[in-house]
Design a protein around this motif. Structure first.
Motif, PDB file in Angstrom:
ATOM      1  N   ALA A  90       0.870  -1.211   0.005  1.00  0.00           N
ATOM      2  CA  ALA A  90      -0.065  -0.212  -0.182  1.00  0.00           C
ATOM      3  C   ALA A  90       0.750   1.146  -0.103  1.00  0.00           C
ATOM      4  O   ALA A  90       0.697   2.374  -0.850  1.00  0.00           O
ATOM      5  CB  ALA A  90      -0.891  -0.011   1.166  1.00  0.00           C
ATOM      6  N   ALA A  93       2.365   1.805  -3.415  1.00  0.00           N
ATOM      7  CA  ALA A  93       1.425   2.248  -4.365  1.00  0.00           C
ATOM      8  C   ALA A  93       1.172   3.789  -4.109  1.00  0.00           C
ATOM      9  O   ALA A  93       1.034   4.526  -4.981  1.00  0.00           O
ATOM     10  CB  ALA A  93       0.133   1.527  -4.226  1.00  0.00           C
ATOM     11  N   TRP A  94       0.963   4.205  -3.052  1.00  0.00           N
ATOM     12  CA  TRP A  94       0.792   5.391  -2.514  1.00  0.00           C
ATOM     13  C   TRP A  94       1.947   6.507  -2.881  1.00  0.00           C
ATOM     14  O   TRP A  94       2.076   7.437  -3.542  1.00  0.00           O
ATOM     15  CB  TRP A  94       0.892   5.625  -0.758  1.00  0.00           C
ATOM     16  N   VAL A  97       1.783   6.852  -6.727  1.00  0.00           N
ATOM     17  CA  VAL A  97       0.871   7.637  -7.264  1.00  0.00           C
ATOM     18  C   VAL A  97       1.358   9.264  -6.949  1.00  0.00           C
ATOM     19  O   VAL A  97       0.831  10.208  -7.753  1.00  0.00           O
ATOM     20  CB  VAL A  97      -0.402   7.513  -6.455  1.00  0.00           C
ATOM     21  N   THR A 136      -3.061   6.498 -12.127  1.00  0.00           N
ATOM     22  CA  THR A 136      -3.629   6.137 -10.709  1.00  0.00           C
ATOM     23  C   THR A 136      -4.450   4.923 -10.521  1.00  0.00           C
ATOM     24  O   THR A 136      -4.286   4.045  -9.813  1.00  0.00           O
ATOM     25  CB  THR A 136      -4.378   7.336 -10.063  1.00  0.00           C
ATOM     26  N   ALA A 137      -5.317   4.585 -11.619  1.00  0.00           N
ATOM     27  CA  ALA A 137      -6.139   3.487 -11.589  1.00  0.00           C
ATOM     28  C   ALA A 137      -5.232   2.384 -11.766  1.00  0.00           C
ATOM     29  O   ALA A 137      -5.676   1.284 -11.075  1.00  0.00           O
ATOM     30  CB  ALA A 137      -7.177   3.799 -12.823  1.00  0.00           C
ATOM     31  N   VAL A 139      -2.317   1.769 -11.108  1.00  0.00           N
ATOM     32  CA  VAL A 139      -1.496   1.390  -9.952  1.00  0.00           C
ATOM     33  C   VAL A 139      -2.390   0.682  -8.611  1.00  0.00           C
ATOM     34  O   VAL A 139      -1.883  -0.112  -8.263  1.00  0.00           O
ATOM     35  CB  VAL A 139      -0.652   2.699  -9.405  1.00  0.00           C
ATOM     36  N   ILE A 140      -3.559   1.682  -8.499  1.00  0.00           N
ATOM     37  CA  ILE A 140      -4.575   1.150  -7.536  1.00  0.00           C
ATOM     38  C   ILE A 140      -4.897  -0.589  -7.928  1.00  0.00           C
ATOM     39  O   ILE A 140      -4.877  -1.422  -6.826  1.00  0.00           O
ATOM     40  CB  ILE A 140      -5.705   1.810  -7.323  1.00  0.00           C
ATOM     41  N   VAL A 141      -5.220  -0.806  -9.053  1.00  0.00           N
ATOM     42  CA  VAL A 141      -5.504  -1.969  -9.549  1.00  0.00           C
ATOM     43  C   VAL A 141      -4.424  -3.265  -9.297  1.00  0.00           C
ATOM     44  O   VAL A 141      -4.579  -4.217  -8.730  1.00  0.00           O
ATOM     45  CB  VAL A 141      -6.167  -2.195 -10.849  1.00  0.00           C
ATOM     46  N   ALA A 143      -1.738  -2.804  -7.236  1.00  0.00           N
ATOM     47  CA  ALA A 143      -1.518  -3.063  -5.779  1.00  0.00           C
ATOM     48  C   ALA A 143      -2.714  -4.016  -5.133  1.00  0.00           C
ATOM     49  O   ALA A 143      -2.131  -4.718  -4.244  1.00  0.00           O
ATOM     50  CB  ALA A 143      -1.575  -1.506  -5.216  1.00  0.00           C
ATOM     51  N   ALA A 144      -4.018  -3.663  -5.478  1.00  0.00           N
ATOM     52  CA  ALA A 144      -5.040  -4.443  -4.796  1.00  0.00           C
ATOM     53  C   ALA A 144      -4.699  -5.960  -5.218  1.00  0.00           C
ATOM     54  O   ALA A 144      -4.951  -6.809  -4.487  1.00  0.00           O
ATOM     55  CB  ALA A 144      -6.365  -3.908  -5.367  1.00  0.00           C
TER      56      ALA A 144
END
Length: 367
Positions: A90, A93-94, A97, A136-137, A139-141, A143-144
């Motif tokens: 997390a 990823a932060w 971003v 951003t989208a 990276v979030i995907v 990371a999840a």
């Protein structure tokens, strides 16, 4: 004594090393930013301090937490390791971003500082904003997905999911047809230069300025501070007016309904005088002509120009207000009037009534 000092050394050492490294990196960025003020990237990268601290701290703890040799920690080593891994993913990823946002903002700021074409600047702003949202989208995907794969149960489920990926893809494509359509429409708007942030548009009869463009929706701020939110697919499937396309300069019309005796030449002279006193008029063009006539009035059209839509609205309002005031005070006869006098009869003066049947042909009562 060693059982107490070892955990303190491991945890405290990780925190101290983290703060020292982050402080050195921050000082280096500050020094570079001071030497190169024309490049805002180094100053923007300083926003990454907090996620960088978290990432380094948990990375060091993940590699050294077993060295504490605390029985409770060793007994739950798997769970603690998984928790540290989740927080590390997390934090990473932060950090990515924040770094991507700094790079995008720096690139746009440098381009906007040296560009002279306002339309081109708005286009680049729209593109970099959507690129930032896409990054951003993604990276979030990622990371999840990485966090889910840290669970052994999810790895087993992943095998079965991959086996049925074809069916799931078809179902997801049908279910998310509208969402995917908006997604591709957003990319088409960003790189097709159809509409940009800051453009003046008219959609569904509403006039406003494009305030925000995302991958799925677009927000228009109207003149009365309302926000109209609509899917971006609207702008790729339906016609709309873009007043900023091809340049912000505009021409507008002001209509007057006047009497046939209106002094047109004097009106032209007064219109020119009004425009010369109006700072919003860009002095490109103006005119005043009769465009239509009716049995009771004439339609006079005044054309004016301005540098953009906002200035044009101001010019039109000033011309309309001051011209009517001038006509009312100097040439009141030119304003439209409604005739209320009775119509004249065919056999007598206008105020004569119908003949009395008792009167004779000579009006003498038959005598």
């Amino acid at each position: 004594m060693e059982a107490v000092l070892r955990p303190i050394a491991v945890v405290g050492g990780s925190i101290v090393v983290t703060f020292v490294l982050v402080w050195l990196i921050d000082r280096t960025l500050l020094r570079i930013d001071t030497r190169r003020p024309e490049t805002p990237l180094w100053g923007l990268l300083r926003r990454c301090r907090i996620p960088l601290q978290l990432m380094l701290t948990f990375a060091l703890l993940l590699g050294s937490y077993r060295q504490t040799e605390i029985p409770l920690v060793l007994h739950h080593a798997v769970g603690i390791g998984q928790f540290l891994t989740l927080v590390l993913i997390a934090a990473t990823a932060w950090l990515l971003v924040r770094a991507a946002a700094a790079i995008v903002e720096s690139s746009y700021a440098r381009y906007a500082a040296g560009a002279r074409d306002a339309a081109r600047v708005r286009r680049v702003r729209t593109q970099v904003t959507l690129i930032q949202r896409v990054v951003t989208a993604v990276v979030i995907v990622v990371a999840a997905a990485s966090m889910l794969l840290t669970f052994p149960q999810m790895r087993a489920v992943g095998t079965s999911v991959l086996a049925s990926a074809g069916l799931v893809g078809i179902v997801a494509g049908i279910a998310a047809q509208s969402t995917l359509g908006n997604l591709f429409a957003g990319l088409q708007i960003a790189f097709g230069d159809m509409v940009r942030i800051g453009d003046t548009v008219v959609v569904d009869g509403q006039w406003g300025t494009v305030e925000e463009i995302t991958l799925t929706f677009l927000s228009v701020r109207t003149w009365d501070e309302r926000r109209i939110t609509m899917p971006v697919s609207y702008f790729t499937s339906k016609p709309f007016e873009n007043w900023s396309r091809g340049g912000a300069q505009m021409t507008g019309a002001v209509f007057f309904h006047l009497d046939h005796s209106a002094p047109l030449e004097k009106m032209r002279q007064h219109l020119h005088e009004l425009l010369q006193e109006c700072p919003e008029w860009d002095a490109r063009s103006w005119s005043l002509v009769v465009t239509d006539t009716t049995p009771s009035t004439i339609v006079v059209r005044a054309l004016v120009t301005a540098r953009d839509a906002d200035a044009l609205w101001t010019v039109r309002c000033k011309v309309r207000e001051r011209m009517i005031e001038w006509l009312r005070t100097e040439h009141a006869y030119a304003l439209p009037r409604i005739a209320t006098a009775p119509a004249a009869s065919a056999g007598g003066p206008p105020d004569a009534g119908p003949p009395d049947p008792k009167d004779g042909p000579h009006g003498l009562g038959g005598r």
